[in-house]
Design a protein around this motif. Structure first.
Motif, PDB file in Angstrom:
ATOM      1  N   ARG A  10       0.843  -1.184   0.000  1.00  0.00           N
ATOM      2  CA  ARG A  10       0.000   0.000   0.000  1.00  0.00           C
ATOM      3  C   ARG A  10       0.883   1.240   0.000  1.00  0.00           C
ATOM      4  NH1 ARG A  10      -5.251  -2.074   1.654  1.00  0.00           N
ATOM      5  NH2 ARG A  10      -6.099   0.051   1.612  1.00  0.00           N
ATOM      6  N   PHE A  11       0.427   2.257  -0.692  1.00  0.00           N
ATOM      7  CA  PHE A  11       1.070   3.564  -0.699  1.00  0.00           C
ATOM      8  C   PHE A  11       0.027   4.583  -0.265  1.00  0.00           C
ATOM      9  CE2 PHE A  11       3.690   0.977  -3.320  1.00  0.00           C
ATOM     10  CZ  PHE A  11       4.981   1.448  -3.132  1.00  0.00           C
ATOM     11  N   ALA A  12       0.485   5.695   0.293  1.00  0.00           N
ATOM     12  CA  ALA A  12      -0.455   6.661   0.855  1.00  0.00           C
ATOM     13  C   ALA A  12      -0.123   8.077   0.408  1.00  0.00           C
ATOM     14  CB  ALA A  12      -0.448   6.586   2.378  1.00  0.00           C
ATOM     15  N   PHE A  13      -1.170   8.842   0.146  1.00  0.00           N
ATOM     16  CA  PHE A  13      -1.086  10.290  -0.030  1.00  0.00           C
ATOM     17  C   PHE A  13      -1.913  10.918   1.075  1.00  0.00           C
ATOM     18  CE2 PHE A  13      -3.344  14.126  -1.198  1.00  0.00           C
ATOM     19  CZ  PHE A  13      -2.321  14.968  -1.600  1.00  0.00           C
ATOM     20  N   LEU A  14      -1.353  11.943   1.735  1.00  0.00           N
ATOM     21  CA  LEU A  14      -2.072  12.651   2.781  1.00  0.00           C
ATOM     22  C   LEU A  14      -1.982  14.144   2.508  1.00  0.00           C
ATOM     23  CD1 LEU A  14      -0.127  10.241   4.374  1.00  0.00           C
ATOM     24  CD2 LEU A  14      -1.963  10.667   6.003  1.00  0.00           C
ATOM     25  N   GLY A  15      -3.110  14.784   2.283  1.00  0.00           N
ATOM     26  CA  GLY A  15      -3.087  16.221   2.016  1.00  0.00           C
ATOM     27  C   GLY A  15      -4.377  16.692   1.382  1.00  0.00           C
ATOM     28  N   ARG A  16      -4.391  17.971   1.025  1.00  0.00           N
ATOM     29  CA  ARG A  16      -5.568  18.575   0.418  1.00  0.00           C
ATOM     30  C   ARG A  16      -5.712  18.129  -1.037  1.00  0.00           C
ATOM     31  NH1 ARG A  16      -4.782  24.130  -0.102  1.00  0.00           N
ATOM     32  NH2 ARG A  16      -2.557  23.760   0.168  1.00  0.00           N
ATOM     33  N   LEU A  17      -6.944  17.959  -1.470  1.00  0.00           N
ATOM     34  CA  LEU A  17      -7.205  17.556  -2.853  1.00  0.00           C
ATOM     35  C   LEU A  17      -7.437  18.817  -3.682  1.00  0.00           C
ATOM     36  CD1 LEU A  17      -9.443  14.401  -2.302  1.00  0.00           C
ATOM     37  CD2 LEU A  17      -6.948  14.629  -2.334  1.00  0.00           C
ATOM     38  N   VAL A  18      -6.318  19.479  -3.984  1.00  0.00           N
ATOM     39  CA  VAL A  18      -6.310  20.693  -4.795  1.00  0.00           C
ATOM     40  C   VAL A  18      -5.282  20.492  -5.903  1.00  0.00           C
ATOM     41  CG1 VAL A  18      -7.060  22.239  -2.941  1.00  0.00           C
ATOM     42  CG2 VAL A  18      -4.624  21.732  -3.190  1.00  0.00           C
ATOM     43  N   PRO A  19      -5.384  21.257  -7.006  1.00  0.00           N
ATOM     44  CA  PRO A  19      -4.514  20.993  -8.159  1.00  0.00           C
ATOM     45  C   PRO A  19      -3.027  20.959  -7.826  1.00  0.00           C
ATOM     46  CG  PRO A  19      -6.265  22.487  -8.789  1.00  0.00           C
ATOM     47  CD  PRO A  19      -6.377  22.309  -7.296  1.00  0.00           C
ATOM     48  N   ASP A  43       0.273   1.095   7.616  1.00  0.00           N
ATOM     49  CA  ASP A  43      -0.058   0.097   6.597  1.00  0.00           C
ATOM     50  C   ASP A  43       0.724   0.286   5.302  1.00  0.00           C
ATOM     51  OD1 ASP A  43      -1.905  -1.030   8.326  1.00  0.00           O
ATOM     52  OD2 ASP A  43      -3.616   0.070   7.484  1.00  0.00           O
ATOM     53  N   ALA A  44       1.419   1.426   5.179  1.00  0.00           N
ATOM     54  CA  ALA A  44       2.000   1.820   3.892  1.00  0.00           C
ATOM     55  C   ALA A  44       3.412   1.292   3.688  1.00  0.00           C
ATOM     56  CB  ALA A  44       1.990   3.338   3.761  1.00  0.00           C
ATOM     57  N   ARG A  45       3.725   0.964   2.444  1.00  0.00           N
ATOM     58  CA  ARG A  45       5.109   0.681   2.029  1.00  0.00           C
ATOM     59  C   ARG A  45       5.872   1.999   1.885  1.00  0.00           C
ATOM     60  NH1 ARG A  45       7.458  -3.585  -1.079  1.00  0.00           N
ATOM     61  NH2 ARG A  45       6.046  -4.855   0.190  1.00  0.00           N
ATOM     62  N   GLY A  46       5.167   3.046   1.453  1.00  0.00           N
ATOM     63  CA  GLY A  46       5.791   4.354   1.296  1.00  0.00           C
ATOM     64  C   GLY A  46       4.739   5.442   1.192  1.00  0.00           C
ATOM     65  N   ILE A  47       5.172   6.693   1.395  1.00  0.00           N
ATOM     66  CA  ILE A  47       4.295   7.862   1.318  1.00  0.00           C
ATOM     67  C   ILE A  47       4.625   8.622   0.040  1.00  0.00           C
ATOM     68  CG2 ILE A  47       3.505   9.943   2.495  1.00  0.00           C
ATOM     69  CD1 ILE A  47       3.051   7.270   4.033  1.00  0.00           C
ATOM     70  N   VAL A  48       3.589   8.957  -0.723  1.00  0.00           N
ATOM     71  CA  VAL A  48       3.771   9.683  -1.980  1.00  0.00           C
ATOM     72  C   VAL A  48       3.392  11.143  -1.768  1.00  0.00           C
ATOM     73  CG1 VAL A  48       3.235   9.750  -4.434  1.00  0.00           C
ATOM     74  CG2 VAL A  48       3.170   7.569  -3.218  1.00  0.00           C
ATOM     75  N   PHE A  49       4.299  12.034  -2.175  1.00  0.00           N
ATOM     76  CA  PHE A  49       4.144  13.478  -1.954  1.00  0.00           C
ATOM     77  C   PHE A  49       4.363  14.176  -3.299  1.00  0.00           C
ATOM     78  CE2 PHE A  49       6.121  17.297   0.489  1.00  0.00           C
ATOM     79  CZ  PHE A  49       4.914  17.958   0.469  1.00  0.00           C
ATOM     80  N   PRO A  50       3.342  14.163  -4.183  1.00  0.00           N
ATOM     81  CA  PRO A  50       3.544  14.557  -5.583  1.00  0.00           C
ATOM     82  C   PRO A  50       3.227  16.021  -5.890  1.00  0.00           C
ATOM     83  CG  PRO A  50       1.409  13.519  -5.357  1.00  0.00           C
ATOM     84  CD  PRO A  50       1.998  13.617  -3.957  1.00  0.00           C
ATOM     85  N   SER A  51       3.668  16.945  -5.080  1.00  0.00           N
ATOM     86  CA  SER A  51       3.346  18.354  -5.302  1.00  0.00           C
ATOM     87  C   SER A  51       3.847  18.836  -6.659  1.00  0.00           C
ATOM     88  CB  SER A  51       3.950  19.220  -4.191  1.00  0.00           C
ATOM     89  OG  SER A  51       3.186  19.133  -3.012  1.00  0.00           O
ATOM     90  N   VAL A  52       3.049  19.673  -7.314  1.00  0.00           N
ATOM     91  CA  VAL A  52       3.445  20.235  -8.601  1.00  0.00           C
ATOM     92  C   VAL A  52       3.562  21.754  -8.514  1.00  0.00           C
ATOM     93  CG1 VAL A  52       2.552  18.342  -9.992  1.00  0.00           C
ATOM     94  CG2 VAL A  52       1.019  20.212  -9.362  1.00  0.00           C
ATOM     95  N   TRP A  53       3.584  22.290  -7.295  1.00  0.00           N
ATOM     96  CA  TRP A  53       3.874  23.708  -7.088  1.00  0.00           C
ATOM     97  C   TRP A  53       5.178  23.803  -6.316  1.00  0.00           C
ATOM     98  CZ3 TRP A  53       2.469  26.720  -2.275  1.00  0.00           C
ATOM     99  CH2 TRP A  53       2.237  25.889  -1.179  1.00  0.00           C
ATOM    100  N   GLU A  54       5.651  25.022  -6.097  1.00  0.00           N
ATOM    101  CA  GLU A  54       6.892  25.210  -5.352  1.00  0.00           C
ATOM    102  C   GLU A  54       6.584  25.101  -3.860  1.00  0.00           C
ATOM    103  OE1 GLU A  54       9.397  24.768  -6.966  1.00  0.00           O
ATOM    104  OE2 GLU A  54      10.064  26.401  -8.240  1.00  0.00           O
ATOM    105  N   GLU A  55       6.446  23.882  -3.409  1.00  0.00           N
ATOM    106  CA  GLU A  55       6.106  23.600  -2.014  1.00  0.00           C
ATOM    107  C   GLU A  55       7.144  24.234  -1.088  1.00  0.00           C
ATOM    108  OE1 GLU A  55       3.476  22.003   0.564  1.00  0.00           O
ATOM    109  OE2 GLU A  55       3.456  20.920  -1.336  1.00  0.00           O
ATOM    110  N   PRO A  56       6.727  25.049  -0.102  1.00  0.00           N
ATOM    111  CA  PRO A  56       7.699  25.711   0.775  1.00  0.00           C
ATOM    112  C   PRO A  56       8.590  24.737   1.539  1.00  0.00           C
ATOM    113  CG  PRO A  56       5.554  26.744   0.979  1.00  0.00           C
ATOM    114  CD  PRO A  56       5.350  25.509   0.168  1.00  0.00           C
TER     115      PRO A  56
END
Length: 388
Positions: free
Chosen positions: A203-212, A274-287
């Protein structure tokens, strides 16, 4: 006993600022300081007896004086700076110091923005990229906001949560002597982390807001290229929720993706466990991205985009970094961890060590008490700033 006040207009709204302030305030309280909180939004402060609601900036500074606060820590900009104010510092959590909208995100092309700030250039980008509202009142407010940032930056010592933010503020014209990098702290976890499950369907996980700008559309596109048999848990909510679920149905991803909506801290810990890894796929200039530290503290490797301040936290030893919006790279990174449990375990262990040795609040207390910048977090730099 030093008294420290923290302020943002919506201080306890869900997100990274609330996590940062809560973690910092708890550490300062544990260090023997008297910590108070101010907000302008009663909805997000409901149930918090330690938070006082103020009507405006004038009321904020007046209450700080009335309470004999030693220092006021701003987490969002104010538009009033009284001459007789208590000692005031601020933390820059976003891109407001180099971007009128505070995002550094090109909405139309869904890419991080690399533009240097200028009124003409950023105005044209508003028009061509829809990176900000086209309503005249909002455009004026955006550009007035960055003008106010210059005024605040000249008068108030500012702590940025990454070198990325500081560098862009310097390029934009801020006085470097007023800027200090202070990394966000990782959570201290009293309970031992759980081993990474070695299941046939990781399992992989994303945690965050569902915004573009958070990149979930990119993640779902990449899943169509993933060769491994996996499952993805998406914890969070936002305006894209319905659209993303519809995309999964159209592309036969509904059986491998679960949308959990907003979850509490106990559920977050379970999803991470439960996760094998956490996915953090930001496409903006995340601070910076606190989720990287959350994952590291849980002993989980990270797959993240090379954007903004993310690489400062997502170090190579526990992270796989990919180019924003590169579907193939993201799919290959997921496949790599999905097919190598031992690699995930090694990377997770490195992340846990980094969280404890480099970023944990308790570690700062134990070993960095002579660092004058870290002292702001831990002891309160009111005296230092008054004498500077």
């Amino acid at each position: 006993m030093k008294k420290i006040a923290h302020y943002a207009p919506n201080l306890w709204a869900k997100g990274g600022i609330a996590t940062y302030v809560r973690r910092l305030g708890e550490a300062q309280t544990a260090a023997g300081m008297d910590v108070v909180y101010f907000s302008r939004d009663p909805a997000h402060a409901e149930g918090r007896n330690d938070t006082e609601i103020v009507a405006d900036d004038a009321a904020l500074f007046a209450r700080c004086k009335a309470l004999s606060c030693d220092i006021l820590h701003l987490h969002k900009p104010v538009y009033l700076l009284p001459e007789d104010r208590v000692t005031t510092v601020r933390t820059m959590h976003g891109n407001q110091g180099s971007c009128p909208t505070g995002t550094r995100f090109l909405a139309r092309s869904s890419q991080p923005c690399k533009r240097h700030y200028s009124v003409a250039g950023c105005f044209m980008t508003h028009l061509t990229e829809r990176c900000g509202s086209l309503k005249v009142a909002k455009i004026k407010r955006n550009f007035g906001g960055i003008k106010n940032e210059f005024r605040l930056g000249a008068a108030v010592h500012t702590f940025t949560v990454s070198h990325f933010l500081k560098d862009w503020m310097v390029r934009t014209g801020f006085d470097e002597s007023m800027l200090h990098v202070l990394n966000s702290p990782a959570p201290d976890r009293p309970a031992p982390t759980q081993d990474i499950p070695n299941s046939d369907k990781p399992r992989f996980a994303f945690l965050g807001r569902l915004v573009p700008q958070k990149g979930v559309p990119w993640l779902l596109r990449a899943l169509k290229l993933v060769k491994s048999d996996i499952h993805v848990d998406i914890a969070g909510d936002g305006p894209l929720h319905a659209e993303l679920e519809a995309y999964c149905k159209r592309n036969d991803l509904q059986d491998i993706v679960t949308f959990h909506g907003w979850v509490d801290q106990q559920q977050v810990r379970q999803i991470m466990a439960d996760a094998r890894g956490i996915v953090f796929p930001s496409v903006w200039e995340e601070p910076a991205g606190l989720i990287t530290l959350e994952a590291a503290a849980a002993g989980r490797p990270v797959i993240a985009s090379k954007a903004g301040g993310i690489p400062e936290y997502a170090l190579d030893e526990f992270s796989l970094l990919v180019s924003p919006n590169n579907d193939q790279q993201l799919a290959e990174a997921i496949d790599r961890l999905a097919g190598d449990h031992d690699l995930a375990v090694r990377m997770g262990a490195c992340g846990l060590r980094n969280a404890k040795d480099r970023y944990s609040m308790s570690r700062c207390f134990a070993s960095q008490k002579n660092d004058v910048v870290t002292l702001f977090h831990l002891v309160c730099v009111a005296r230092m700033l008054k004498n500077s």
